[in-house]
Design an enzyme around this catalytic site. Structure first.
Site, PDB file in Angstrom:
ATOM      1  N   CYS A 130      44.175  41.502  21.832  1.00  0.00           N
ATOM      2  CA  CYS A 130      43.242  42.104  20.867  1.00  0.00           C
ATOM      3  C   CYS A 130      43.797  42.150  19.432  1.00  0.00           C
ATOM      4  O   CYS A 130      43.078  41.841  18.474  1.00  0.00           O
ATOM      5  CB  CYS A 130      42.847  43.507  21.326  1.00  0.00           C
ATOM      6  SG  CYS A 130      44.212  44.523  21.875  1.00  0.00           S
ATOM      7  N   HIS A 243      41.602  48.496  15.862  1.00  0.00           N
ATOM      8  CA  HIS A 243      42.971  48.199  15.433  1.00  0.00           C
ATOM      9  C   HIS A 243      42.943  47.722  13.981  1.00  0.00           C
ATOM     10  O   HIS A 243      41.962  47.110  13.521  1.00  0.00           O
ATOM     11  CB  HIS A 243      43.557  47.044  16.260  1.00  0.00           C
ATOM     12  CG  HIS A 243      43.871  47.374  17.692  1.00  0.00           C
ATOM     13  ND1 HIS A 243      43.759  48.622  18.242  1.00  0.00           N
ATOM     14  CD2 HIS A 243      44.347  46.559  18.678  1.00  0.00           C
ATOM     15  CE1 HIS A 243      44.139  48.574  19.513  1.00  0.00           C
ATOM     16  NE2 HIS A 243      44.484  47.335  19.808  1.00  0.00           N
TER      17      HIS A 243
HETATM   18  N1  LIG Z   1      41.466  48.277  25.914  1.00  0.00           N
HETATM   19  C1  LIG Z   1      41.497  47.232  25.101  1.00  0.00           C
HETATM   20  O1  LIG Z   1      41.285  47.342  23.893  1.00  0.00           O
HETATM   21  C2  LIG Z   1      41.789  45.864  25.640  1.00  0.00           C
HETATM   22  C3  LIG Z   1      41.672  44.790  24.770  1.00  0.00           C
HETATM   23  C4  LIG Z   1      41.916  43.504  25.247  1.00  0.00           C
HETATM   24  C5  LIG Z   1      42.270  43.331  26.555  1.00  0.00           C
HETATM   25  N2  LIG Z   1      42.389  44.397  27.393  1.00  0.00           N
HETATM   26  C6  LIG Z   1      42.765  44.145  28.783  1.00  0.00           C
HETATM   27  O2  LIG Z   1      41.644  44.429  29.610  1.00  0.00           O
HETATM   28  C7  LIG Z   1      42.095  44.961  30.853  1.00  0.00           C
HETATM   29  C8  LIG Z   1      41.435  46.315  31.119  1.00  0.00           C
HETATM   30  O3  LIG Z   1      41.744  47.196  30.072  1.00  0.00           O
HETATM   31  P1  LIG Z   1      40.987  48.588  29.856  1.00  0.00           P
HETATM   32  O4  LIG Z   1      41.511  49.092  28.572  1.00  0.00           O
HETATM   33  O5  LIG Z   1      39.519  48.445  30.049  1.00  0.00           O
HETATM   34  O6  LIG Z   1      41.603  49.468  31.070  1.00  0.00           O
HETATM   35  P2  LIG Z   1      40.997  50.743  31.812  1.00  0.00           P
HETATM   36  O7  LIG Z   1      40.096  51.512  30.930  1.00  0.00           O
HETATM   37  O8  LIG Z   1      42.172  51.422  32.407  1.00  0.00           O
HETATM   38  O9  LIG Z   1      40.097  50.085  32.987  1.00  0.00           O
HETATM   39  C9  LIG Z   1      40.668  49.405  34.067  1.00  0.00           C
HETATM   40  C10 LIG Z   1      39.567  48.849  34.965  1.00  0.00           C
HETATM   41  O10 LIG Z   1      40.198  48.096  36.012  1.00  0.00           O
HETATM   42  C11 LIG Z   1      39.717  48.588  37.263  1.00  0.00           C
HETATM   43  N3  LIG Z   1      40.754  48.479  38.297  1.00  0.00           N
HETATM   44  C12 LIG Z   1      41.973  49.046  38.321  1.00  0.00           C
HETATM   45  N4  LIG Z   1      42.601  48.764  39.485  1.00  0.00           N
HETATM   46  C13 LIG Z   1      41.737  48.000  40.191  1.00  0.00           C
HETATM   47  C14 LIG Z   1      41.798  47.408  41.493  1.00  0.00           C
HETATM   48  N5  LIG Z   1      42.860  47.543  42.294  1.00  0.00           N
HETATM   49  N6  LIG Z   1      40.720  46.695  41.925  1.00  0.00           N
HETATM   50  C15 LIG Z   1      39.631  46.568  41.147  1.00  0.00           C
HETATM   51  N7  LIG Z   1      39.504  47.110  39.920  1.00  0.00           N
HETATM   52  C16 LIG Z   1      40.559  47.823  39.458  1.00  0.00           C
HETATM   53  C17 LIG Z   1      39.403  50.030  37.006  1.00  0.00           C
HETATM   54  O11 LIG Z   1      38.546  50.500  38.026  1.00  0.00           O
HETATM   55  P3  LIG Z   1      38.536  52.058  38.477  1.00  0.00           P
HETATM   56  O12 LIG Z   1      37.754  52.801  37.429  1.00  0.00           O
HETATM   57  O13 LIG Z   1      37.836  52.004  39.796  1.00  0.00           O
HETATM   58  O14 LIG Z   1      39.962  52.485  38.555  1.00  0.00           O
HETATM   59  C18 LIG Z   1      38.724  49.935  35.643  1.00  0.00           C
HETATM   60  O15 LIG Z   1      37.407  49.481  35.797  1.00  0.00           O
HETATM   61  C19 LIG Z   1      43.621  44.979  30.766  1.00  0.00           C
HETATM   62  O16 LIG Z   1      44.113  43.771  31.305  1.00  0.00           O
HETATM   63  C20 LIG Z   1      43.881  45.028  29.298  1.00  0.00           C
HETATM   64  O17 LIG Z   1      45.139  44.505  28.941  1.00  0.00           O
HETATM   65  C21 LIG Z   1      42.151  45.665  26.966  1.00  0.00           C
END
Ligand SMILES: NC(=O)c1ccc[n+]([C@@H]2O[C@H](COP(=O)([O-])OP(=O)(O)OC[C@H]3O[C@@H](n4cnc5c(N)ncnc54)[C@H](OP(=O)(O)O)[C@@H]3O)[C@@H](O)[C@H]2O)c1
Length: 334
Positions: A130, A243
């Site tokens: 990001c 950001h």
């Molecule tokens: N946040 C950002 O700005 C951003 C930007 C670019 C990329 N990313 C990437 O995007 C990804 C998610 O980030 P996020 O910020 O959205 O994280 P988050 O809010 O913690 O969400 C994580 C998601 O993954 C699911 N998950 C976790 N363990 C799982 C499993 N064993 N099986 C299936 N689903 C599972 C969670 O489901 P539950 O609710 O059921 O736990 C939730 O839907 C990461 O790889 C991160 O590096 C994030």
């Protein structure tokens, strides 16, 4: 590609996943059917899409039969385990994690920069980091015009970049501190409320963090610029969303502020907000929920010969993640 594809969002209940659902709807992506997948914790939860409740299902090996496009945002280990399964089932994966970004067989795409790379995918397309996307939205058009040799940069990264739990942590700590109680910690290694942390992602033997090296490594692949160099310090700040990056860039060709402004004003997905006399410059608060990134504070760098400094802000849940992923899916439909 099916004209009305069956789309799956993996990690649908997360910070990025929820934005993906909203972005598919807002941009009228021609979704034929939407499947929402997350962990066992979320099974049965209902999320709205086009006014309808969709029940979240548990991600499993057989989740991808009949799915055309899967937008993954459930973390690197889930992507590593399930994206190849999804690709083998005939689905095109757009992956938000870092799992496949540097894989030579996987395109790494910011549509405004290298949309054509979508064409050579073999089932998986990676969405870049990001902070890298936000910085490149302003840096790439300048590179195309003046040839960027290297940058020095510092990021100011919102807590939402660390997921939904990190947003709750900032809110909770502000409440605790205002109530005169000690701040409790779960996500960040130190109190984030009323503080800044020069620590995003894990430290490498070089002393940089993994996040800091993504700018150089991913930047080279996205810009097709193998000699690009970037020295970056990534900093977490108590901002909910969006950001910002302060960049000093050195170019091959001479560059003036006027020439840079002319280039940046034409750049897709980018607004120029640069009127310091009126205190007008990009702010994370004002780019929140916006599709475009914004650039300002454009000035000659006093420490480089052909140098330029600028400040760029962007909603990393949108352009840094969900929007960029949906734009890649839109490229697949062309
Ligand atoms: N946040 C950002 O700005 C951003 C930007 C670019 C990329 N990313 C990437 O995007 C990804 C998610 O980030 P996020 O910020 O959205 O994280 P988050 O809010 O913690 O969400 C994580 C998601 O993954 C699911 N998950 C976790 N363990 C799982 C499993 N064993 N099986 C299936 N689903 C599972 C969670 O489901 P539950 O609710 O059921 O736990 C939730 O839907 C990461 O790889 C991160 O590096 C994030």
């Amino acid at each position: 590609m099916n004209k009305n594809p069956h789309v799956a969002v993996v990690g649908a209940t997360g910070a990025v996943g929820m934005e993906m659902i909203k972005t598919l709807e807002k941009r009228n992506f021609p979704v034929g059917k939407l499947t929402l997948l997350a962990s066992a914790r979320s099974v049965g939860k209902k999320l709205k899409f086009r006014g309808q409740d969709i029940t979240v299902k548990e991600l499993a090996k057989d989740s991808f039969n009949g799915i055309d496009i899967a937008l993954f945002s459930a973390g690197g280990s889930i992507s590593k385990a399930f994206a190849p399964i999804a690709a083998r089932a005939g689905c095109v994966v757009v992956d938000n994690s870092s799992a496949f970004r540097m894989d030579d067989a996987v395109p790494l795409v910011v549509p405004e920069i290298n949309a054509a790379d979508v064409k050579w995918h073999k089932g998986i397309i990676a969405n870049p980091n990001c902070t890298t996307i936000v910085a490149l939205m302003a840096l790439y058009p300048l590179h195309a015009a003046f040839g960027c040799k290297r940058i020095f940069a510092s990021s100011y990264q919102a807590v939402s970049g660390a997921g939904a739990k990190a947003m709750e942590e900032l809110k909770r700590q502000v409440g605790e501190i205002v109530a005169g109680k000690p701040a409790t910690r779960e996500v960040f290694p130190h109190q984030i409320a009323f503080n800044v942390l020069p620590h995003v992602d894990v430290f490498l033997p070089s002393g940089y963090t993994k996040e800091e090296m993504k700018m150089e490594n991913e930047g080279r692949k996205i810009m097709h610029h193998p000699t690009f160099r970037a020295s970056v310090t990534c900093v977490r700040v108590p901002v909910y969303r969006a950001h910002s990056v302060a960049v000093s860039a050195e170019f091959e060709k001479p560059v003036s502020v006027e020439a840079a402004l002319a280039v940046l004003r034409q750049a897709p997905g980018l607004d120029v907000i640069d009127n310091p006399a009126k205190c007008e410059y990009p702010l994370p608060l004002y780019v929140t929920e916006k599709y475009n990134c914004a650039v300002g504070r454009i000035r000659k760098d006093c420490a480089f010969d052909n140098g330029l400094c600028f400040w760029v802000s962007g909603d990393q849940l949108l352009k840094g993640a969900a929007l960029n992923a949906v734009q890649i899916a839109e490229e697949l439909m062309k």
